[in-house]
Design a protein around this motif. Structure first.
Motif, PDB file in Angstrom:
ATOM      1  N   GLN A 222       0.843  -1.208   0.000  1.00  0.00           N
ATOM      2  CA  GLN A 222       0.000   0.000   0.000  1.00  0.00           C
ATOM      3  C   GLN A 222       0.877   1.257   0.000  1.00  0.00           C
ATOM      4  O   GLN A 222       0.574   2.233  -0.685  1.00  0.00           O
ATOM      5  N   GLY A 223       1.973   1.220   0.767  1.00  0.00           N
ATOM      6  CA  GLY A 223       2.901   2.366   0.816  1.00  0.00           C
ATOM      7  C   GLY A 223       3.512   2.637  -0.552  1.00  0.00           C
ATOM      8  O   GLY A 223       3.571   3.786  -1.015  1.00  0.00           O
ATOM      9  N   TYR A 224       3.972   1.574  -1.214  1.00  0.00           N
ATOM     10  CA  TYR A 224       4.576   1.755  -2.555  1.00  0.00           C
ATOM     11  C   TYR A 224       3.534   2.268  -3.541  1.00  0.00           C
ATOM     12  O   TYR A 224       3.816   3.108  -4.386  1.00  0.00           O
ATOM     13  N   LYS A 225       2.297   1.755  -3.429  1.00  0.00           N
ATOM     14  CA  LYS A 225       1.238   2.190  -4.357  1.00  0.00           C
ATOM     15  C   LYS A 225       0.923   3.677  -4.167  1.00  0.00           C
ATOM     16  O   LYS A 225       0.693   4.398  -5.132  1.00  0.00           O
ATOM     17  N   ARG A 226       0.940   4.122  -2.912  1.00  0.00           N
ATOM     18  CA  ARG A 226       0.706   5.560  -2.651  1.00  0.00           C
ATOM     19  C   ARG A 226       1.816   6.394  -3.302  1.00  0.00           C
ATOM     20  O   ARG A 226       1.555   7.428  -3.924  1.00  0.00           O
ATOM     21  N   ALA A 227       3.064   5.907  -3.190  1.00  0.00           N
ATOM     22  CA  ALA A 227       4.200   6.639  -3.778  1.00  0.00           C
ATOM     23  C   ALA A 227       4.077   6.689  -5.303  1.00  0.00           C
ATOM     24  O   ALA A 227       4.329   7.728  -5.930  1.00  0.00           O
TER      25      ALA A 227
END
Ligand code: SAM
Length: 276
Positions: A222-227
């Motif tokens: 989820q963190g990578y997708k937000r980035a």
């Protein structure tokens, strides 16, 4: 070139501290009054950055006055956060000299040079006496460590009986063969991923017990997708870890996400103890 030099060159390109100061200026941060919290988007240099450090800290039994060791301390962000939150002391060690230089200068900027001391060295050969620390941790370091038995053995040696040891890493996924570049390697050089079950076995072999493994893949994803989403909208903040990862950042972030989705990597957080 030695493996240690190659790993150090991979992480610490050029004058890291100057790059951080430049990015602070672009972001409108005043170095003379910057806070530990304001540095967090850059100096928690691991997946999900500061929130991941906070979540790890929430489950660690750290007491005021403890002395901790941060193996692979990077820029010292996690060490400063823990030292401030728990009023403890942290010794950091890192194989990348420009990171150690930046870590100590950042500690001076926020007035924490007495609580957090970082030095250059290899986690596979720690320069500390046995049974020195009340706890230890290593966040996103072991992906680059060729000899886990030696690395965990050293951590075990320097911890006091009863001390905790925490580790976060991208383990090797069921399918293996991660796409590169990833944060820890451009092309697979210097990358030594292990399956979580093998990491647990290596920790047990070193003597650690009460080993708790938490799957962190979905949160990282989820963190990578937000980035990725922010990058696509052209909204990447001026002060972020892309200033450390360099020009390959977009590819690195996409691969980090894809590797988790395709079960090529298997991120975990592990907490264990040296028997008391
Ligand atoms: C992704 S960064 C993490 C930095 C820091 N732990 C953090 O979470 O902000 C990986 C770090 O591991 C360090 N490293 C890799 N192999 C190491 C070793 N054998 N001994 C000490 N540091 C090492 C690198 O120099 C780099 O600073």
């Amino acid at each position: 070139m030695t493996d240690a030099q190659a790993i150090s060159d991979h992480w610490g390109k050029g004058d890291v501290y100057s790059r951080i100061l430049d990015a602070m200026e672009t972001a409108g941060l005043d170095p003379t009054s910057v806070t530990v919290e304001q540095l967090a988007p850059v100096d928690h240099f691991h997946a999900r950055s500061f929130p991941a450090t906070v979540e790890l800290a929430d489950v660690l039994p750290i007491k005021e006055g403890d002395r901790l060791v941060d193996i692979g301390c990077g820029l010292g962000g996690p060490a400063r956060y823990l030292a401030k939150r728990f009023k403890c002391h942290v010794d950091g060690i890192d194989i990348t000299a420009p990171f150690v230089d930046a870590a100590n200068k950042l500690s001076v900027l926020v007035g924490m040079e007495d609580a957090v001391k970082c030095q250059h060295g290899d986690g596979q050969k720690l320069p500390y006496q046995g049974e020195t620390f009340d706890g230890g941790y290593t966040q996103h370091v072991t992906m680059n460590v060729p000899d886990r038995d030696v690395f965990f053995g050293e951590a075990f040696r320097v911890l006091k009986p009863g001390a905790f040891f925490a580790l976060t890493e991208h383990g090797l996924g069921e399918l293996g063969d991660p796409h590169h570049p990833v944060p820890w390697s451009e092309d697979g050089t210097g990358a030594y991923l292990m399956r979580p079950s093998d990491t647990v076995a290596a920790l047990k072999k070193a003597g650690f017990a009460d080993i708790e493994v938490r799957d962190t893949g979905e949160r990282y994803l989820q963190g990578y997708k937000r980035a990725i989403d922010l990058a696509e909208k052209g909204e990447v903040p001026a002060f972020g870890t892309h200033i450390l990862l360099g020009d390959l950042t977009p590819q690195i972030v996409r691969n980090a996400a894809r590797n988790i989705e395709e079960r090529r990597t298997h991120p975990v957080q592990i907490v264990c103890f040296k028997p008391g």
